[in-house]
Design an enzyme around this catalytic site. Structure first.
Site, PDB file in Angstrom:
ATOM      1  N   ILE A 616      48.487  38.032  35.580  1.00  0.00           N
ATOM      2  CA  ILE A 616      47.249  37.266  35.391  1.00  0.00           C
ATOM      3  C   ILE A 616      46.140  37.971  36.168  1.00  0.00           C
ATOM      4  O   ILE A 616      45.854  37.628  37.318  1.00  0.00           O
ATOM      5  CB  ILE A 616      47.402  35.796  35.859  1.00  0.00           C
ATOM      6  CG1 ILE A 616      48.577  35.125  35.150  1.00  0.00           C
ATOM      7  CG2 ILE A 616      46.112  35.010  35.597  1.00  0.00           C
ATOM      8  CD1 ILE A 616      48.748  33.653  35.498  1.00  0.00           C
ATOM      9  N   PRO A 617      45.513  38.978  35.569  1.00  0.00           N
ATOM     10  CA  PRO A 617      44.409  39.673  36.254  1.00  0.00           C
ATOM     11  C   PRO A 617      43.222  38.732  36.469  1.00  0.00           C
ATOM     12  O   PRO A 617      42.902  37.903  35.607  1.00  0.00           O
ATOM     13  CB  PRO A 617      44.044  40.794  35.277  1.00  0.00           C
ATOM     14  CG  PRO A 617      45.210  40.924  34.350  1.00  0.00           C
ATOM     15  CD  PRO A 617      45.803  39.563  34.251  1.00  0.00           C
ATOM     16  N   HIS A 618      42.548  38.871  37.615  1.00  0.00           N
ATOM     17  CA  HIS A 618      41.378  38.045  37.921  1.00  0.00           C
ATOM     18  C   HIS A 618      40.625  38.682  39.083  1.00  0.00           C
ATOM     19  O   HIS A 618      41.153  39.540  39.786  1.00  0.00           O
ATOM     20  CB  HIS A 618      41.784  36.615  38.276  1.00  0.00           C
ATOM     21  CG  HIS A 618      42.738  36.531  39.442  1.00  0.00           C
ATOM     22  ND1 HIS A 618      44.102  36.707  39.292  1.00  0.00           N
ATOM     23  CD2 HIS A 618      42.526  36.323  40.764  1.00  0.00           C
ATOM     24  CE1 HIS A 618      44.692  36.592  40.469  1.00  0.00           C
ATOM     25  NE2 HIS A 618      43.761  36.364  41.391  1.00  0.00           N
ATOM     26  N   ALA A 619      39.390  38.245  39.268  1.00  0.00           N
ATOM     27  CA  ALA A 619      38.570  38.677  40.406  1.00  0.00           C
ATOM     28  C   ALA A 619      37.731  37.478  40.828  1.00  0.00           C
ATOM     29  O   ALA A 619      37.913  36.365  40.310  1.00  0.00           O
ATOM     30  CB  ALA A 619      37.702  39.862  40.012  1.00  0.00           C
TER      31      ALA A 619
END
Length: 701
Positions: A616-619
């Site tokens: 789950i890529p996120h920033a």
């Protein structure tokens, strides 16, 4: 005019309420109709008028409350009512029976329980079964003999622990102590209430705070005093404790042992009793498990403490993964969490009980944060080899919830407020976050304990307190630490009333600003500027409205337009870029957000891989998120995020969060979906988006 049993019960609720009492709440609790409630309210009003007291007040159809004058005088009048008129709840009856069993050295029989609780044999028998289960939880056994009656068998340490729980319930329940004048050995000896001994014992505890280098919470001081009352009572009956030698050695080198020694000297002097080393160590264990407002203790500790610091860091790491957020001030969060987790650890280690009356509220108002916290605390459970009870998890969830709300809010502040809270750091901080979001034009300058507030002067306009407190010149509102929608509306009405009250002695802020602008600049439209300044500094009720945050469901975010299939990608960077395309196309994110997600993995490693095959890529929101969103990419061939097998990914869900909270409901639903292997099989093997859409809809409720 006299009151019947039900009216007496309703009146006691009104006297003890710190919030409005609603008709719906009463009908649900008593199982009666609204018409009957209104009839009882009229009966109470007649009784109040007979006694020359202000009648029940109502607030714009939101609920009922009593004036302070009425609250102050009713308890004295109710002491004159017959005891049978008060109806004990089952919890109260269980508490009274438990105290009877654990304090009475004389034979105790069923008739004693019936007399104490004023119920039939059948009801008393059912209540006793609940008491037996509570005894069993503490590894205590209830024996019965026709000659000697009921006797509790088991370790003295366990008896004291359960007795402390029961006594805490009684001595914090005005209905059981002041109003109904319940008499039993632990609360009353001859003509002197042991309840009155709490005050000098509290002072003894406060006096050792310099040794501990902490400020204990007000609640903690109350509970510690109750535990010392239990200790004194048991010692008078020659019931002494014996601890394991290794446990005694472990606690005897602590700062808390020094403080416990000082406490024991004071108790011996005032109450003419002798305390053994075991009793001093017993007090030490409770001090180690005590909650604090702040601590002056340095960061250096023994191996046990250093291990606990590592555990705190692991818990924060786990929480960030499960919540898909990145705390900006992580070190500060870890320090605040350590301050709470240290006593939690010792409570678990030494079986020191704790009750969190806010647990149900946290679970109801912050279900997602509570659920994530419960998943993230496994490192401390592993360290202690014990499961954390919900009461402990709720306290930790309050810390995380408070930190998630911790942010700089824009806008000019036209008033200052302070929070008075006796329940500790996590509780006061989560209340602070709620108030800052609700009252954007009021600056919450800090949180203090009741003792700090009483002993110091503050330049403030409003006081929010979690317990009743008075101030000569500043308005005070008693609030619940966990605000419901009704609580928020009540606060807004209160603020509106104060801000709409004219104060001729003060020059309006808008006039001051107007004169400054005239002095240093040119005004093109004076009337328009004045109107805007008045609107800014003297907000009307329309500007004070509750901002309602709608949390989207999973199917609001994952649908036909945000789901993709692909055979493979060249590397993990390309996978993140491809997975982000639907959000980029809809302008929910900018290209800078994709760059930020890639940089996070480069800097922090493959932390976005939450389970084998799933990432789950996120920033952070400020790195390019316009609106909350999710997009899903299913690959036919895995893409490596590292050389390890567990970092080979086939499923990517890009998360674009606008803050720390809005996405949590959808994320929790996604977590439930991904936790079932059969659901993953459907996702990995599906050839149509509809298969995944149906699955998403199933978990969106």
């Amino acid at each position: 005019m006299s009151l019947d049993e039900r009216s007496t019960f309703l009146l006691t609720k009104l006297v003890n309420a710190t919030d409005l009492v609603t008709v719906d709440h009463v009908t649900e609790q008593l199982g009666i109709s609204k018409r009957t409630v209104h009839y009882d309210l009229k009966k109470i009003n007649d009784w109040l008028e007979d006694n020359k007291l202000p009648i029940i007040q109502t607030q714009q159809g939101m609920g009922y409350y009593l004036s302070e004058q009425t609250k102050e005088n009713v308890p004295y009048l109710m002491k004159e009512l017959k005891e049978w008129q008060y109806h004990y709840s089952q919890t109260e009856r269980v508490t009274l029976i438990g105290i009877e069993l654990l304090t009475n050295d004389k034979p105790t029989f069923m008739k004693d329980f019936m007399e104490r609780t004023k119920v039939s044999r059948g009801t008393a028998s059912k209540d006793l079964k609940i008491v037996i289960r509570l005894l069993e939880d503490e590894e205590l056994d209830l024996q019965f003999d026709r000659a000697t009656g009921y006797i509790v068998e088991g370790k003295e340490e366990n008896k004291r622990r359960l007795l402390s729980r029961f006594l805490t319930e009684v001595l914090t329940n005005k209905q059981l102590t002041e109003m109904m004048n319940v008499v039993y050995p632990l609360v009353k000896n001859e003509e002197e209430h042991i309840y009155t001994n709490l005050l000098p014992i509290k002072q003894i505890i406060i006096n050792v705070e310099p040794i501990l280098k902490v400020e204990l919470t007000d609640d903690t001081i109350q509970v510690l005093a109750i535990q010392l009352v239990v200790l004194l009572q048991r010692l008078k009956g020659e019931h002494r404790i014996q601890l394991d030698p290794d446990e005694k050695e472990a606690v005897s080198s602590t700062r808390e042992y020094e403080a416990a020694t000082r406490i024991s000297e004071e108790l011996e002097s005032q109450f003419k009793l002798s305390l053994s080393t075991d009793e001093i160590c017993f007090i030490t264990m409770h001090l180690l498990g005590s909650r604090v407002n702040y601590s002056e203790v340095s960061a250096v500790g023994n191996l046990e403490i250093e291990k606990l610091r590592e555990v705190v860091s692991e818990i924060v790491h786990e929480f960030q993964i499960y919540a898909c957020i990145l705390f900006e001030q992580r070190k500060e969060l870890e320090e605040a969490l350590f301050l709470h987790l240290k006593p939690t650890y010792y409570r678990l280690k030494y079986n020191v009980p704790i009750t969190n009356e806010l647990t149900a509220s946290v679970q109801q108002e912050y279900p997602d944060v509570f659920s994530i916290t419960k998943r993230a605390v496994w490192p401390v459970e592993l360290m202690t080899s014990k499961k954390l009870p919900d009461d402990e998890i709720a306290y930790l969830a309050m810390h995380f919830g408070a930190w998630m709300q911790k942010e700089e809010l824009p806008g000019i502040k036209v008033g200052k407020a302070i929070i008075v809270c006796e329940k500790g750091i996590g509780t006061s901080n989560i209340l602070k976050g709620q108030l800052e979001k609700l009252l954007t034009n009021v600056e919450v300058v800090g949180t203090v304990s009741r003792r700090q507030f009483i002993n110091n002067q503050y330049d403030i306009d409003y006081v929010f307190s979690t317990s009743p407190i008075q101030h000569e010149s500043v308005p005070v509102l008693t609030v619940s630490p966990i605000l419901t929608q009704q609580d928020k509306e009540k606060i807004l009405h209160w603020i509106e009333e104060i801000q709409s009250t004219p104060n001729d002695s003060k020059v309006p802020t808008s006039d001051i600003v107007m004169e400054l602008v005239k002095k240093h600049g040119t005004i093109r439209d004076e009337e328009a500027l004045r109107n805007e300044l008045n609107h800014l500094f003297d907000p009307t009720p329309t500007t004070l409205s509750i901002e309602r945050f709608e949390r989207p469901m999973l199917n609001d975010l994952l649908h036909e337009e945000t789901i993709q299939f692909a055979t493979h990608t060249t590397d993990w960077k390309e996978a993140i870029k491809t997975a982000s395309l639907p959000l980029l196309a809809k302008e929910q994110i900018s290209s800078s957000y994709i760059d930020a997600m890639i940089k996070n993995v480069e800097d922090l490693g493959p932390y976005v891989v939450i389970a084998p095959g799933i990432a789950i890529p996120h920033a952070r929101p400020e790195e390019g998120v316009n609106t909350v969103g999710m997009s899903l990419l299913r690959l036919d061939k895995t893409v490596p995020f590292s050389d390890k097998d567990k970092h080979q990914v086939k499923l990517l869900i890009v998360l674009a969060a606008v803050d720390n909270e809005t996405h949590l409901k959808a994320l929790a639903q996604l977590s439930d979906l991904l936790s079932e292997q059969e659901n993953l099989d459907i996702i990995y093997n599906s050839t149509e988006k509809d298969d995944i859409i149906k699955l998403v809809s199933k978990y969106s409720n």
